[in-house]
Motif scaffolding. Sequence first.
Motif, mmCIF file in Angstrom:
data_model
loop_
_atom_site.group_PDB
_atom_site.id
_atom_site.type_symbol
_atom_site.label_atom_id
_atom_site.label_comp_id
_atom_site.label_asym_id
_atom_site.label_seq_id
_atom_site.Cartn_x
_atom_site.Cartn_y
_atom_site.Cartn_z
ATOM 1 N N GLU A 315 -145.710 41.331 43.618
ATOM 2 C CA GLU A 315 -145.671 42.471 44.495
ATOM 3 C C GLU A 315 -144.363 43.248 43.536
ATOM 4 O O GLU A 315 -143.537 44.283 43.902
ATOM 5 N N LEU A 316 -144.345 42.228 42.379
ATOM 6 C CA LEU A 316 -144.123 43.185 41.599
ATOM 7 C C LEU A 316 -144.515 44.251 40.300
ATOM 8 O O LEU A 316 -145.418 43.663 40.391
ATOM 9 N N ASP A 317 -143.785 45.502 40.668
ATOM 10 C CA ASP A 317 -145.247 46.478 39.131
ATOM 11 C C ASP A 317 -144.820 46.566 38.041
ATOM 12 O O ASP A 317 -143.626 45.561 38.025
ATOM 13 N N PRO A 318 -145.649 46.095 37.159
ATOM 14 C CA PRO A 318 -145.578 46.311 35.668
ATOM 15 C C PRO A 318 -143.715 47.107 35.060
ATOM 16 O O PRO A 318 -143.724 45.839 34.521
ATOM 17 N N GLU A 319 -143.590 48.131 35.355
ATOM 18 C CA GLU A 319 -142.470 48.391 34.859
ATOM 19 C C GLU A 319 -141.415 47.655 35.195
ATOM 20 O O GLU A 319 -140.220 47.124 35.177
ATOM 21 N N ARG A 320 -141.544 47.046 36.585
ATOM 22 C CA ARG A 320 -140.165 46.437 37.336
ATOM 23 C C ARG A 320 -140.188 44.600 36.931
ATOM 24 O O ARG A 320 -138.776 44.219 36.472
ATOM 25 N N ARG A 321 -142.053 44.811 36.714
ATOM 26 C CA ARG A 321 -141.508 42.768 35.731
ATOM 27 C C ARG A 321 -140.741 43.033 34.715
ATOM 28 O O ARG A 321 -139.916 42.076 34.465
ATOM 29 N N SER A 322 -141.217 43.985 34.009
ATOM 30 C CA SER A 322 -140.550 44.162 32.777
ATOM 31 C C SER A 322 -138.752 44.271 32.797
ATOM 32 O O SER A 322 -138.537 43.919 31.596
ATOM 33 N N ARG A 323 -138.369 44.749 33.437
ATOM 34 C CA ARG A 323 -136.578 45.371 33.273
ATOM 35 C C ARG A 323 -136.805 43.684 33.943
ATOM 36 O O ARG A 323 -135.188 43.463 33.618
ATOM 37 N N LEU A 324 -136.902 42.885 35.193
ATOM 38 C CA LEU A 324 -135.960 41.707 35.494
ATOM 39 C C LEU A 324 -136.478 41.084 33.960
ATOM 40 O O LEU A 324 -135.647 40.040 33.396
ATOM 41 N N VAL A 325 -138.191 40.784 33.216
ATOM 42 C CA VAL A 325 -137.515 40.327 32.204
ATOM 43 C C VAL A 325 -136.176 40.461 30.627
ATOM 44 O O VAL A 325 -136.168 39.480 30.843
ATOM 45 N N ALA A 326 -136.418 41.600 30.949
ATOM 46 C CA ALA A 326 -135.056 42.452 30.275
ATOM 47 C C ALA A 326 -134.255 41.558 30.610
ATOM 48 O O ALA A 326 -132.666 40.938 29.778
ATOM 49 N N MET A 327 -133.263 41.760 31.568
ATOM 50 C CA MET A 327 -132.156 40.815 32.442
ATOM 51 C C MET A 327 -131.909 39.087 32.176
ATOM 52 O O MET A 327 -131.652 38.993 31.936
ATOM 53 N N LEU A 328 -133.684 38.876 32.521
ATOM 54 C CA LEU A 328 -133.618 36.996 32.299
ATOM 55 C C LEU A 328 -133.110 36.467 30.661
ATOM 56 O O LEU A 328 -132.538 36.101 30.172
ATOM 57 N N GLU A 329 -133.709 37.952 30.287
ATOM 58 C CA GLU A 329 -133.579 37.730 28.202
ATOM 59 C C GLU A 329 -132.364 38.156 27.321
ATOM 60 O O GLU A 329 -131.748 37.390 26.590
ATOM 61 N N ASP A 330 -131.381 38.152 28.600
ATOM 62 C CA ASP A 330 -130.506 38.516 28.165
ATOM 63 C C ASP A 330 -129.140 37.418 27.817
ATOM 64 O O ASP A 330 -128.292 37.732 27.784
ATOM 65 N N GLY A 331 -129.551 36.477 28.971
ATOM 66 C CA GLY A 331 -128.439 34.705 28.939
ATOM 67 C C GLY A 331 -128.966 34.030 30.202
ATOM 68 O O GLY A 331 -129.110 34.604 30.370
ATOM 69 N N GLY A 332 -128.120 32.785 29.511
ATOM 70 C CA GLY A 332 -128.446 31.817 30.645
ATOM 71 C C GLY A 332 -129.387 31.109 31.109
ATOM 72 O O GLY A 332 -130.777 31.450 29.951
ATOM 73 N N GLN A 333 -129.614 29.976 30.864
ATOM 74 C CA GLN A 333 -130.720 29.778 31.695
ATOM 75 C C GLN A 333 -131.332 29.894 32.314
ATOM 76 O O GLN A 333 -130.876 29.929 33.661
ATOM 77 N N ALA A 334 -133.314 30.042 32.929
ATOM 78 C CA ALA A 334 -133.806 30.634 33.714
ATOM 79 C C ALA A 334 -135.293 29.866 33.604
ATOM 80 O O ALA A 334 -135.841 29.730 32.885
ATOM 81 N N LEU A 335 -135.582 29.265 34.534
ATOM 82 C CA LEU A 335 -137.010 28.857 34.824
ATOM 83 C C LEU A 335 -138.066 29.993 35.515
ATOM 84 O O LEU A 335 -137.122 29.800 36.524
ATOM 85 N N ILE A 336 -139.012 30.424 35.458
ATOM 86 C CA ILE A 336 -139.652 31.286 35.920
ATOM 87 C C ILE A 336 -141.402 30.629 36.080
ATOM 88 O O ILE A 336 -141.676 30.602 35.100
ATOM 89 N N THR A 337 -141.770 31.364 37.845
ATOM 90 C CA THR A 337 -142.810 30.639 37.616
ATOM 91 C C THR A 337 -143.604 31.180 38.274
ATOM 92 O O THR A 337 -143.563 32.667 38.627
ATOM 93 N N ALA A 338 -144.979 31.565 37.253
ATOM 94 C CA ALA A 338 -146.057 32.428 37.913
ATOM 95 C C ALA A 338 -147.682 32.494 37.784
ATOM 96 O O ALA A 338 -147.821 31.194 36.868
ATOM 97 N N THR A 339 -148.447 32.394 38.617
ATOM 98 C CA THR A 339 -149.968 31.505 37.844
ATOM 99 C C THR A 339 -150.563 32.429 36.945
ATOM 100 O O THR A 339 -151.473 31.461 36.336
ATOM 101 N N GLU A 340 -150.208 33.614 36.660
ATOM 102 C CA GLU A 340 -150.432 33.731 34.888
ATOM 103 C C GLU A 340 -149.270 34.123 34.406
ATOM 104 O O GLU A 340 -148.052 34.658 34.552
#
Length: 366
Positions: A315-340
């Motif tokens: 339910e997130l479009d490609p642009e917003r997926r990238s934005r989210l990933v950039a925030m996650l890469e900004d620091g801290g430990q994170a686990l994310i699940t995805a089918t692909e």
Amino acid sequence: MRVARVVPHSFRNLADAAIDLGPGLTVLHGPNGAGKTNVLEALFFALTGRSCRTRREREMIAFGGELARVEALLEPDDGEHADPIAMLASISSGEARRRLVDGSPAQPSDDHRRPAISIFMPDRLALVKGPPSPRRAHLDRLAGALWPARAELPREYSRALAQRNNLLARVKRGGSPESLGAWDRELAERAVPLTEARAAAATELAEPYARAGEELGLAGGAEIAYRPRTAELDADGIVAELAERREGDVARGFTGFGPHRDEVELSFGGRSLRRYGSQGQQRLGLLALLFAEREALRAARRQLPLLLLDDVMSELDPERRSRLVAMLEDGGQALITATEIDHVPSRDAAALAIAAGVASPTGAGG
Ligand SMILES: Nc1ncnc2c1ncn2[C@@H]1O[C@H](COP(=O)(O)OP(=O)(O)OP(=O)(O)O)[C@@H](O)[C@H]1O
Ligand SMILES: [Mg+2]
């Protein structure tokens, strides 16, 4: 502290294997039913002794098994001086849950030795879409995490409220209203610090929430507002309000006024996210809240919570997926699940393929 390794045993469909985790973002990818959510739940269980999915915790025991057990190994972050910690939780069909920290029964203070956990699961969208009570509880937990001295305020208020409600029910059945005055006072005195804590927590969140909303591309700007039912902010004022509404309260048999009726409003572009947000916008609103809390905790306690994000990319479009990933890469430990794996467009993330309950490293993310 960060989680360096998780070892589930007989936990849902997870095989008896160690899963090593890096300090940053890890993508767990694999087909439906592979065991991705189970890994997040196993980790949550090891750290808290509870499930993040169900209250019926014996469901976590593998089909046909007797006992589910998960161990998590915590290591200090860079620059942190602390010894590694082993946290273990187990549940069996016959016995209650058990939690061990470095081999000894867990103490309440051990919860301060592990990272706080911020979790996104699709059913947690109820926090954005649903009635106000989980939003209040959520804000209360944040206030408790930010200011441990305030952690007991919600419980203290609830106790006073239950007492007053008991008394109201008794008066309704013909009992004496004599001690109601004392309980009005008690309730009012519990209401004041609780309302203040909520207001303070909402203030801490306001700026980072707006910023996270913007970074995630939530249209129109994100806002969080605490809307207390008690316009009066001192105990005398609340006592007066309670006295004024007493007749109605007695007729109903419970207290209709006070912080247990507060609202915490999330909005975008000036409109209620709950009423007008699209599926994707509501997801972004919840994510912005988690990031805002992360910022608040970072500022107050100098530590980042562990982020567990389940199925967040659908339910997130490609642009917003990238934005989210950039925030996650900004620091801290994170686990994310995805089918692909392609749903998590990250260069730096570690990736683990999950298939039939077994995790295997797949190198750099997609
Ligand atoms: N107690 C249990 N014992 C054994 N297997 C279980 C148990 N509880 C659930 N499972 C199974 O574990 C498998 C993995 O579940 P999980 O929710 O982790 O899948 P997932 O990888 O997150 O899939 P999706 O992409 O559909 O969300 C499912 O087939 C589920 O039926
Ligand atoms: Mg899942």
